[in-house]
Design a protein around this motif. Sequence first.
Motif, PDB file in Angstrom:
ATOM      1  N   TRP A  51       0.930  -1.496   0.522  1.00 44.72           N
ATOM      2  CA  TRP A  51      -0.009  -0.170  -0.173  1.00 44.72           C
ATOM      3  C   TRP A  51       0.760   1.658   0.126  1.00 44.72           C
ATOM      4  N   ILE A  52       0.545   2.025  -0.700  1.00 46.15           N
ATOM      5  CA  ILE A  52       1.292   3.956  -1.241  1.00 46.15           C
ATOM      6  C   ILE A  52      -0.324   5.017  -0.349  1.00 46.15           C
ATOM      7  N   SER A  53       0.314   5.119   0.921  1.00 45.82           N
ATOM      8  CA  SER A  53      -0.600   6.239   1.505  1.00 45.82           C
ATOM      9  C   SER A  53      -0.171   7.590   2.303  1.00 45.82           C
ATOM     10  N   LEU A  54      -0.931   8.785   1.422  1.00 42.10           N
ATOM     11  CA  LEU A  54      -1.018  10.162   1.544  1.00 42.10           C
ATOM     12  C   LEU A  54      -1.270  11.122   2.470  1.00 42.10           C
ATOM     13  N   GLY A  55      -0.197  11.006   3.410  1.00 39.26           N
ATOM     14  CA  GLY A  55      -0.498  12.227   4.510  1.00 39.26           C
ATOM     15  C   GLY A  55      -0.802  13.748   4.443  1.00 39.26           C
ATOM     16  N   LEU A  56      -1.140  14.476   4.560  1.00 39.95           N
ATOM     17  CA  LEU A  56      -1.035  15.148   4.441  1.00 39.95           C
ATOM     18  C   LEU A  56      -1.183  16.416   6.193  1.00 39.95           C
ATOM     19  N   ARG A  57      -0.726  17.528   6.860  1.00 36.85           N
ATOM     20  CA  ARG A  57      -1.108  17.964   7.731  1.00 36.85           C
ATOM     21  C   ARG A  57      -1.250  19.752   6.674  1.00 36.85           C
ATOM     22  N   CYS A  58      -2.700  20.331   7.494  1.00 40.60           N
ATOM     23  CA  CYS A  58      -2.481  21.399   7.335  1.00 40.60           C
ATOM     24  C   CYS A  58      -1.841  21.986   8.030  1.00 40.60           C
ATOM     25  N   VAL A  59      -1.020  23.401   7.566  1.00 41.59           N
ATOM     26  CA  VAL A  59      -0.177  24.480   7.837  1.00 41.59           C
ATOM     27  C   VAL A  59      -0.937  25.565   9.174  1.00 41.59           C
ATOM     28  N   ALA A  60      -2.481  25.944   8.210  1.00 43.57           N
ATOM     29  CA  ALA A  60      -3.370  26.494   8.557  1.00 43.57           C
ATOM     30  C   ALA A  60      -3.653  26.127  10.123  1.00 43.57           C
ATOM     31  N   ASP A  61      -4.215  24.936  10.832  1.00 44.03           N
ATOM     32  CA  ASP A  61      -4.597  24.869  11.832  1.00 44.03           C
ATOM     33  C   ASP A  61      -4.073  22.783  12.216  1.00 44.03           C
ATOM     34  N   GLY A  62      -3.488  22.610  11.903  1.00 46.36           N
ATOM     35  CA  GLY A  62      -2.291  20.986  12.523  1.00 46.36           C
ATOM     36  C   GLY A  62      -3.374  19.975  12.101  1.00 46.36           C
ATOM     37  N   THR A  63      -4.648  19.776  11.878  1.00 44.16           N
ATOM     38  CA  THR A  63      -5.325  18.980  11.170  1.00 44.16           C
ATOM     39  C   THR A  63      -4.550  18.091   9.958  1.00 44.16           C
ATOM     40  N   LEU A  64      -4.163  16.703  10.760  1.00 43.39           N
ATOM     41  CA  LEU A  64      -4.308  15.563  10.098  1.00 43.39           C
ATOM     42  C   LEU A  64      -5.098  14.890   9.629  1.00 43.39           C
ATOM     43  N   GLY A  65      -4.915  13.872   7.622  1.00 38.27           N
ATOM     44  CA  GLY A  65      -5.032  13.011   7.754  1.00 38.27           C
ATOM     45  C   GLY A  65      -4.765  12.442   6.410  1.00 38.27           C
ATOM     46  N   VAL A  66      -5.577  10.908   6.331  1.00 39.32           N
ATOM     47  CA  VAL A  66      -4.687  11.115   4.942  1.00 39.32           C
ATOM     48  C   VAL A  66      -6.008  11.262   4.041  1.00 39.32           C
ATOM     49  N   TYR A  67      -5.119  11.591   2.946  1.00 36.25           N
ATOM     50  CA  TYR A  67      -6.098  11.845   2.013  1.00 36.25           C
ATOM     51  C   TYR A  67      -6.670  10.862   0.487  1.00 36.25           C
ATOM     52  N   THR A  68      -5.786   9.733   0.205  1.00 32.68           N
ATOM     53  CA  THR A  68      -6.097   8.780  -0.447  1.00 32.68           C
ATOM     54  C   THR A  68      -5.071   7.204  -0.072  1.00 32.68           C
ATOM     55  N   ASP A  69      -5.114   6.735  -0.986  1.00 29.88           N
ATOM     56  CA  ASP A  69      -4.212   5.444  -0.266  1.00 29.88           C
ATOM     57  C   ASP A  69      -4.063   4.332  -1.974  1.00 29.88           C
ATOM     58  N   TRP A  70      -3.352   3.559  -2.026  1.00 34.51           N
ATOM     59  CA  TRP A  70      -3.343   2.995  -3.548  1.00 34.51           C
ATOM     60  C   TRP A  70      -2.962   1.562  -2.864  1.00 34.51           C
ATOM     61  N   LYS A  71      -4.025   1.070  -2.857  1.00 32.60           N
ATOM     62  CA  LYS A  71      -3.508  -0.548  -2.716  1.00 32.60           C
ATOM     63  C   LYS A  71      -2.292  -1.671  -4.697  1.00 32.60           C
ATOM     64  N   ILE A  72      -1.561  -2.139  -4.615  1.00 33.53           N
ATOM     65  CA  ILE A  72      -0.563  -1.984  -4.933  1.00 33.53           C
ATOM     66  C   ILE A  72      -0.323  -3.858  -5.158  1.00 33.53           C
ATOM     67  N   ASP A  73      -1.160  -3.699  -6.766  1.00 32.91           N
ATOM     68  CA  ASP A  73      -0.842  -5.746  -6.248  1.00 32.91           C
ATOM     69  C   ASP A  73      -0.112  -6.603  -7.694  1.00 32.91           C
ATOM     70  N   TYR A  74       1.032  -5.903  -7.759  1.00 35.71           N
ATOM     71  CA  TYR A  74       1.749  -6.175  -8.652  1.00 35.71           C
ATOM     72  C   TYR A  74       3.418  -6.108  -8.256  1.00 35.71           C
ATOM     73  N   ALA A  75       4.196  -7.328  -8.386  1.00 33.93           N
ATOM     74  CA  ALA A  75       5.590  -7.333  -8.423  1.00 33.93           C
ATOM     75  C   ALA A  75       6.490  -6.746  -9.368  1.00 33.93           C
ATOM     76  N   PRO A  76       7.460  -7.146  -9.424  1.00 35.17           N
ATOM     77  CA  PRO A  76       8.282  -6.235  -8.737  1.00 35.17           C
ATOM     78  C   PRO A  76       7.693  -4.544  -7.984  1.00 35.17           C
ATOM     79  N   THR A  77       7.967  -4.238  -6.855  1.00 32.84           N
ATOM     80  CA  THR A  77       7.734  -3.391  -7.041  1.00 32.84           C
ATOM     81  C   THR A  77       8.922  -1.887  -6.017  1.00 32.84           C
ATOM     82  N   ARG A  78      10.062  -2.429  -5.955  1.00 37.50           N
ATOM     83  CA  ARG A  78      11.094  -1.547  -5.760  1.00 37.50           C
ATOM     84  C   ARG A  78      11.223  -0.214  -5.684  1.00 37.50           C
ATOM     85  N   HIS A  79      10.722   0.091  -7.660  1.00 38.91           N
ATOM     86  CA  HIS A  79      10.717   1.338  -8.064  1.00 38.91           C
ATOM     87  C   HIS A  79      10.227   1.857  -7.854  1.00 38.91           C
ATOM     88  N   LEU A  80       8.650   1.887  -6.844  1.00 37.62           N
ATOM     89  CA  LEU A  80       8.184   2.630  -5.985  1.00 37.62           C
ATOM     90  C   LEU A  80       8.662   3.488  -5.193  1.00 37.62           C
TER      91      LEU A  80
END
Length: 83
Positions: A51-80
Motif C-alpha cells: 500500500w502507498i498512503s498520502l498523508g497531509l497536515r494543514c499548515v493553517a490549523d495542524g489537522t492531519l489526514g490520510v487523503y488517499t491510498d493505493w493498493k499495489i497488486d503487482y511485483a516487483p515494486t522497488r521502483h515505487l
Amino acid sequence: MTIICHDCQTGTPIADHLEDAELEECACPCGGETFTVGVGYAMNTANEVRWISLGLRCVADGTLGVYTDWKIDYAPTRHLLPT
C-alpha cells in the motif's frame, strides 16, 4: 501526480500510472489548502510495497489526514520507493 513546494514552486512527482485515477484538489475542513506532505509505504512479508498512503497536515490549523491510498497488486515494486 505532482506536489508543488509552496515556497519555491518546484514540482516533485509522487505517483505514476494515474491514467484511471480520478484526481481532485483537496482542502482542510478549516478551508486551508496548503499542506505538509508525508508518503507512507506498507510492505508485505516479501519486502514488496503493498500500500502507498498520502498523508497531509494543514499548515493553517495542524489537522492531519490520510487523503488517499493505493493498493499495489503487482511485483516487483522497488521502483515505487524513494531513492
